[in-house]
Write a protein that holds these residues in place. Sequence first.
Motif, PDB file in Angstrom:
ATOM      1  N   SER A  10      28.884 -11.923   6.920  1.00  0.00           N
ATOM      2  CA  SER A  10      27.919 -11.443   6.025  1.00  0.00           C
ATOM      3  C   SER A  10      27.185 -12.533   6.804  1.00  0.00           C
ATOM      4  O   SER A  10      27.704 -13.893   6.505  1.00  0.00           O
ATOM      5  CB  SER A  10      28.529 -11.150   4.421  1.00  0.00           C
ATOM      6  OG  SER A  10      29.324 -10.443   4.589  1.00  0.00           O
ATOM      7  N   PHE A  12      25.232 -15.672   4.871  1.00  0.00           N
ATOM      8  CA  PHE A  12      25.083 -16.267   4.305  1.00  0.00           C
ATOM      9  C   PHE A  12      23.827 -17.223   4.161  1.00  0.00           C
ATOM     10  O   PHE A  12      23.577 -17.599   4.846  1.00  0.00           O
ATOM     11  CB  PHE A  12      26.076 -17.135   3.937  1.00  0.00           C
ATOM     12  CG  PHE A  12      27.622 -16.565   3.440  1.00  0.00           C
ATOM     13  CD1 PHE A  12      27.599 -15.717   1.937  1.00  0.00           C
ATOM     14  CD2 PHE A  12      28.277 -15.980   4.520  1.00  0.00           C
ATOM     15  CE1 PHE A  12      28.882 -14.745   2.183  1.00  0.00           C
ATOM     16  CE2 PHE A  12      29.597 -15.868   3.971  1.00  0.00           C
ATOM     17  CZ  PHE A  12      29.810 -14.958   2.648  1.00  0.00           C
ATOM     18  N   GLY A  13      22.407 -16.956   3.191  1.00  0.00           N
ATOM     19  CA  GLY A  13      21.583 -17.536   2.863  1.00  0.00           C
ATOM     20  C   GLY A  13      21.347 -19.181   2.831  1.00  0.00           C
ATOM     21  O   GLY A  13      20.649 -20.411   3.082  1.00  0.00           O
ATOM     22  N   SER A  14      22.271 -19.670   1.907  1.00  0.00           N
ATOM     23  CA  SER A  14      22.853 -21.129   2.059  1.00  0.00           C
ATOM     24  C   SER A  14      24.198 -21.334   1.238  1.00  0.00           C
ATOM     25  O   SER A  14      24.766 -20.067   1.741  1.00  0.00           O
ATOM     26  CB  SER A  14      22.228 -21.376   0.064  1.00  0.00           C
ATOM     27  OG  SER A  14      22.647 -20.421  -0.510  1.00  0.00           O
ATOM     28  N   SER A  16      25.175 -22.797  -1.033  1.00  0.00           N
ATOM     29  CA  SER A  16      25.637 -22.315  -2.141  1.00  0.00           C
ATOM     30  C   SER A  16      25.857 -20.833  -2.613  1.00  0.00           C
ATOM     31  O   SER A  16      26.954 -20.367  -3.436  1.00  0.00           O
ATOM     32  CB  SER A  16      24.556 -22.323  -3.737  1.00  0.00           C
ATOM     33  OG  SER A  16      24.293 -24.250  -3.076  1.00  0.00           O
ATOM     34  N   GLU A  17      25.250 -19.972  -1.683  1.00  0.00           N
ATOM     35  CA  GLU A  17      25.672 -18.458  -1.848  1.00  0.00           C
ATOM     36  C   GLU A  17      26.839 -18.465  -1.017  1.00  0.00           C
ATOM     37  O   GLU A  17      28.230 -17.305  -1.783  1.00  0.00           O
ATOM     38  CB  GLU A  17      24.346 -17.948  -1.009  1.00  0.00           C
ATOM     39  CG  GLU A  17      24.695 -16.773  -0.975  1.00  0.00           C
ATOM     40  CD  GLU A  17      23.541 -15.590  -0.113  1.00  0.00           C
ATOM     41  OE1 GLU A  17      24.204 -14.643   0.731  1.00  0.00           O
ATOM     42  OE2 GLU A  17      22.335 -16.293   0.101  1.00  0.00           O
ATOM     43  N   LEU A  18      27.592 -19.069  -0.159  1.00  0.00           N
ATOM     44  CA  LEU A  18      28.885 -19.483   0.632  1.00  0.00           C
ATOM     45  C   LEU A  18      29.595 -19.495  -0.400  1.00  0.00           C
ATOM     46  O   LEU A  18      30.825 -19.225  -0.658  1.00  0.00           O
ATOM     47  CB  LEU A  18      28.467 -20.453   2.055  1.00  0.00           C
ATOM     48  CG  LEU A  18      29.945 -19.951   2.634  1.00  0.00           C
ATOM     49  CD1 LEU A  18      30.444 -18.685   3.163  1.00  0.00           C
ATOM     50  CD2 LEU A  18      29.478 -20.794   3.488  1.00  0.00           C
ATOM     51  N   GLU A  19      29.504 -20.624  -0.891  1.00  0.00           N
ATOM     52  CA  GLU A  19      30.306 -20.591  -1.929  1.00  0.00           C
ATOM     53  C   GLU A  19      31.096 -19.587  -3.047  1.00  0.00           C
ATOM     54  O   GLU A  19      31.884 -19.666  -4.056  1.00  0.00           O
ATOM     55  CB  GLU A  19      30.348 -22.377  -2.879  1.00  0.00           C
ATOM     56  CG  GLU A  19      30.689 -23.675  -3.455  1.00  0.00           C
ATOM     57  CD  GLU A  19      30.364 -24.474  -4.615  1.00  0.00           C
ATOM     58  OE1 GLU A  19      30.236 -25.950  -3.305  1.00  0.00           O
ATOM     59  OE2 GLU A  19      29.756 -24.685  -4.828  1.00  0.00           O
ATOM     60  N   ALA A  20      29.973 -19.183  -3.550  1.00  0.00           N
ATOM     61  CA  ALA A  20      29.309 -18.240  -4.224  1.00  0.00           C
ATOM     62  C   ALA A  20      30.783 -16.998  -3.889  1.00  0.00           C
ATOM     63  O   ALA A  20      31.339 -16.665  -4.671  1.00  0.00           O
ATOM     64  CB  ALA A  20      28.387 -17.498  -5.050  1.00  0.00           C
ATOM     65  N   ALA A  21      30.427 -16.757  -2.724  1.00  0.00           N
ATOM     66  CA  ALA A  21      30.776 -15.457  -1.908  1.00  0.00           C
ATOM     67  C   ALA A  21      32.788 -16.027  -2.128  1.00  0.00           C
ATOM     68  O   ALA A  21      33.377 -15.530  -2.443  1.00  0.00           O
ATOM     69  CB  ALA A  21      30.610 -15.604  -0.933  1.00  0.00           C
ATOM     70  N   LYS A 119      25.648 -24.854   9.115  1.00  0.00           N
ATOM     71  CA  LYS A 119      24.980 -23.568   9.109  1.00  0.00           C
ATOM     72  C   LYS A 119      24.585 -23.575  10.647  1.00  0.00           C
ATOM     73  O   LYS A 119      24.515 -24.418  11.836  1.00  0.00           O
ATOM     74  CB  LYS A 119      23.047 -23.704   8.613  1.00  0.00           C
ATOM     75  CG  LYS A 119      22.238 -22.739   9.036  1.00  0.00           C
ATOM     76  CD  LYS A 119      21.102 -23.402   8.392  1.00  0.00           C
ATOM     77  CE  LYS A 119      20.136 -21.833   8.020  1.00  0.00           C
ATOM     78  NZ  LYS A 119      18.852 -22.422   8.127  1.00  0.00           N
ATOM     79  N   TRP A 124      25.372 -20.082   6.985  1.00  0.00           N
ATOM     80  CA  TRP A 124      26.438 -21.106   6.538  1.00  0.00           C
ATOM     81  C   TRP A 124      27.444 -20.466   7.285  1.00  0.00           C
ATOM     82  O   TRP A 124      27.742 -19.023   6.460  1.00  0.00           O
ATOM     83  CB  TRP A 124      26.084 -21.109   5.266  1.00  0.00           C
ATOM     84  CG  TRP A 124      24.758 -21.738   4.827  1.00  0.00           C
ATOM     85  CD1 TRP A 124      23.517 -21.474   5.475  1.00  0.00           C
ATOM     86  CD2 TRP A 124      24.556 -23.363   5.273  1.00  0.00           C
ATOM     87  NE1 TRP A 124      22.256 -22.657   4.962  1.00  0.00           N
ATOM     88  CE2 TRP A 124      22.521 -23.875   5.296  1.00  0.00           C
ATOM     89  CE3 TRP A 124      25.006 -24.561   5.717  1.00  0.00           C
ATOM     90  CZ2 TRP A 124      22.589 -24.695   5.388  1.00  0.00           C
ATOM     91  CZ3 TRP A 124      25.643 -25.330   5.622  1.00  0.00           C
ATOM     92  CH2 TRP A 124      24.204 -25.880   5.497  1.00  0.00           C
TER      93      TRP A 124
END
Length: 149
Positions: A10, A12-14, A16-21, A119, A124
Amino acid sequence: MSRRLKAPKSLFGSASELEAAFYAALSQGDIEAMMKVWSDDEEIICILPNLPYAQGHIAVHDLWENLFNIGQFKAHILATHTFDNLLTAVHTLLVHIQLTTRSGETQAFNLHTTQVYLKSEQGWRMSVYHATVALDNNKLTDVLPSLLH
């Protein structure tokens, strides 16, 4: 010849978005979602308390699969410190983990974690995840000194 797992990735644009995933995959016990956050680089590293050092896709996959077979994990981030730039991000967190084993036993503990994100053209990805048991319940430092020495 090295064997390699390929999971569809997938974007991930940031970091933090990756961390949430990552933490969503942990809480869901979803091995496919967990492996989507990792870099394609075979040098990925995952170090968890009292478990073998895992380097490469097969070892990291097997480590998380074994953990998910133990039971259900719930993660709650208590404190965070991030350093993000254009191509690299390092996040240091204090995370509360609650584990409910397959037998119904519940355990709770805190971890100090360091995640290194890179990145690439595909967005990311996680390169390193290192966790250690937090023997105290201290918060991360909110203000870091400007000089190390």
